[in-house]
Motif scaffolding. Structure first.
Motif, PDB file in Angstrom:
ATOM      1  N   SER A   7       0.841  -1.203   0.000  1.00 37.02           N
ATOM      2  CA  SER A   7       0.000   0.000   0.000  1.00 37.02           C
ATOM      3  C   SER A   7       0.871   1.246   0.000  1.00 37.02           C
ATOM      4  N   SER A  10       1.828   4.285   2.801  1.00 38.97           N
ATOM      5  CA  SER A  10       2.997   4.439   3.672  1.00 38.97           C
ATOM      6  C   SER A  10       4.272   4.768   2.897  1.00 38.97           C
ATOM      7  N   HIS A  65      -8.287   0.855  -3.820  1.00 41.25           N
ATOM      8  CA  HIS A  65      -9.211   0.659  -2.688  1.00 41.25           C
ATOM      9  C   HIS A  65      -9.875   1.996  -2.388  1.00 41.25           C
ATOM     10  N   MET A  67     -12.014   4.286  -0.358  1.00 42.09           N
ATOM     11  CA  MET A  67     -12.650   4.534   0.940  1.00 42.09           C
ATOM     12  C   MET A  67     -13.316   5.895   0.820  1.00 42.09           C
ATOM     13  N   MET A 136     -11.282  -6.059   5.948  1.00 40.38           N
ATOM     14  CA  MET A 136     -10.449  -5.077   6.652  1.00 40.38           C
ATOM     15  C   MET A 136     -10.078  -5.627   8.028  1.00 40.38           C
ATOM     16  N   VAL A 138      -8.226  -3.648  10.084  1.00 42.07           N
ATOM     17  CA  VAL A 138      -8.133  -2.437  10.921  1.00 42.07           C
ATOM     18  C   VAL A 138      -9.332  -1.587  10.519  1.00 42.07           C
ATOM     19  N   PRO A 140     -10.675   1.301   8.594  1.00 45.27           N
ATOM     20  CA  PRO A 140     -10.041   1.985   7.481  1.00 45.27           C
ATOM     21  C   PRO A 140      -9.786   3.466   7.795  1.00 45.27           C
ATOM     22  N   PHE A 142      -6.224   4.782   8.227  1.00 42.50           N
ATOM     23  CA  PHE A 142      -4.831   5.068   8.539  1.00 42.50           C
ATOM     24  C   PHE A 142      -3.964   3.824   8.423  1.00 42.50           C
ATOM     25  N   GLY A 143      -2.711   4.032   8.039  1.00 42.69           N
ATOM     26  CA  GLY A 143      -1.746   2.943   8.057  1.00 42.69           C
ATOM     27  C   GLY A 143      -1.191   2.773   9.462  1.00 42.69           C
ATOM     28  N   GLY A 144      -0.474   1.689   9.658  1.00 42.88           N
ATOM     29  CA  GLY A 144       0.265   1.504  10.896  1.00 42.88           C
ATOM     30  C   GLY A 144      -0.555   1.082  12.102  1.00 42.88           C
ATOM     31  N   GLN A 145      -1.766   0.597  11.885  1.00 40.01           N
ATOM     32  CA  GLN A 145      -2.597   0.153  13.018  1.00 40.01           C
ATOM     33  C   GLN A 145      -2.390  -1.340  13.293  1.00 40.01           C
ATOM     34  N   ASP A 174      -6.461  -6.555   4.619  1.00 38.40           N
ATOM     35  CA  ASP A 174      -5.837  -5.229   4.593  1.00 38.40           C
ATOM     36  C   ASP A 174      -5.831  -4.629   5.989  1.00 38.40           C
ATOM     37  N   GLY A 175      -4.603  -4.370   6.478  1.00 31.94           N
ATOM     38  CA  GLY A 175      -4.453  -3.697   7.758  1.00 31.94           C
ATOM     39  C   GLY A 175      -3.599  -4.477   8.732  1.00 31.94           C
ATOM     40  N   GLY A 176      -2.444  -3.925   9.083  1.00 30.18           N
ATOM     41  CA  GLY A 176      -1.599  -4.536  10.105  1.00 30.18           C
ATOM     42  C   GLY A 176      -0.877  -5.797   9.676  1.00 30.18           C
ATOM     43  N   VAL A 194      -2.356  -7.136   1.738  1.00 32.40           N
ATOM     44  CA  VAL A 194      -1.952  -5.732   1.624  1.00 32.40           C
ATOM     45  C   VAL A 194      -0.981  -5.445   2.757  1.00 32.40           C
TER      46      VAL A 194
HETATM   47  C1  DX5 Z   1      -6.129   1.500   5.794  1.00 30.16           C
HETATM   48  C2  DX5 Z   1      -5.737   1.178   4.373  1.00 30.16           C
HETATM   49  C3  DX5 Z   1      -4.643   0.212   4.308  1.00 30.16           C
HETATM   50  C4  DX5 Z   1      -3.353   0.708   4.921  1.00 30.16           C
HETATM   51  C5  DX5 Z   1      -2.614  -0.482   5.438  1.00 30.16           C
HETATM   52  O1  DX5 Z   1      -7.291   2.259   5.782  1.00 30.16           O
HETATM   53  O2  DX5 Z   1      -6.833   0.658   3.640  1.00 30.16           O
HETATM   54  O3  DX5 Z   1      -4.429  -0.230   2.984  1.00 30.16           O
HETATM   55  O4  DX5 Z   1      -2.535   1.393   4.026  1.00 30.16           O
HETATM   56  O5  DX5 Z   1      -1.510  -0.041   6.144  1.00 30.16           O
HETATM   57  P1  DX5 Z   1      -0.727  -0.985   7.159  1.00 30.16           P
HETATM   58  O6  DX5 Z   1      -0.232  -2.154   6.369  1.00 30.16           O
HETATM   59  O7  DX5 Z   1       0.345  -0.107   7.681  1.00 30.16           O
HETATM   60  O8  DX5 Z   1      -1.740  -1.393   8.206  1.00 30.16           O
END
Ligand code: DX5
Ligand code: ZN
Length: 229
Positions: A7, A10, A65, A67, A136, A138, A140, A142-145, A174-176, A194
């Protein structure tokens, strides 16, 4: 085989071409492009112009993706920008069937996503029409969760459906995702992972991609099937 879709959320946006080239050279199978409107999710990322600028710079498949609250309205502009696959959220305001038809009508692959709080069975009527279902892991935005392992029953549900129906549906998580959680996701049946921060935040992106793919393959008992080049 498990595929990885790094993704760019980041990535370093001032060095986007370099970062995308890095993951392309490092063995990425596709590029995950997170579009956020500040309304469907509490964050704004970028829109179609960034995708069209990147399109001539890489051969990677563009896994977009969305959102955003109203994906249906924007399907033509993301298709024109160079998306190969568009994934939209079940929870968006757009009519799901019309959105699937719009994406398919432009010749693209179609994905549907569910947020952590949404029951996976809402996708049942659409699964036969999809190329990919996105779980998902995390919230949706933010990255890094932190990866939500409690979403794995959704992945298992989709994997059972795929087996029962001899389907080619891809199951994306997707996520973490990192080298540890990739194992959990792949064991549950995910086949497109992802990864944002675990890849773009790594000093050696190729090494990060390798580690995630190796973990996923190990979870699926396919260590020997990874082609070493
Ligand atoms: C979150 C995004 C993800 C995100 C994943 O809303 O949809 O694609 O970039 O980031 P990481 O891999 O850092 O959780
Ligand atoms: Zn995403």
């Amino acid at each position: 085989m498990v595929q990885i879709s790094p993704s760019i959320l980041s990535a370093d946006f001032s060095q986007l071409e370099r970062d995308v080239s890095d993951v392309e050279a490092g063995g990425a199978h596709m590029l995950h492009i997170d579009v956020m409107d500040g309304h469907f999710v509490p964050n704004i990322s970028f829109g179609a112009c960034v995708i069209s600028s990147l399109r001539p710079r890489t051969q990677l498949m563009f896994d977009v993706h969305l959102m955003i609250s109203d994906p249906l309205t924007y399907i033509p502009s993301f298709a024109k920008a160079g998306a190969d696959m568009i994934t939209f959220h079940y929870e968006s305001d757009s009519d799901a069937q019309k959105t699937i038809d719009a994406i398919r009508g432009l010749g693209l692959r179609v994905g549907m996503a569910v947020k952590p709080g949404t029951d996976i069975s809402v996708l049942d009527p659409f699964l036969p029409q999809l190329d990919m279902a996105l779980v998902m892991t995390v919230e949706p935005g933010f990255g890094g969760q932190k990866f939500m392992g409690q979403m794995m029953p959704k992945v298992e549900y989709l994997r059972s459906w795929v087996s029962a129906n001899h389907s080619t549906l891809w199951i994306q998580v997707d996520g973490g995702i990192d080298a540890v959680t990739a194992r959990t996701a792949a064991a549950a049946g995910a086949d497109v992972l992802v990864a944002g921060s675990a890849v773009f935040g790594a000093v050696d992106r190729q090494d990060a991609i390798d580690s995630i793919l190796q973990s996923a393959a190990a979870a699926q008992g396919q260590e020997n099937k990874i082609a070493k080049q």
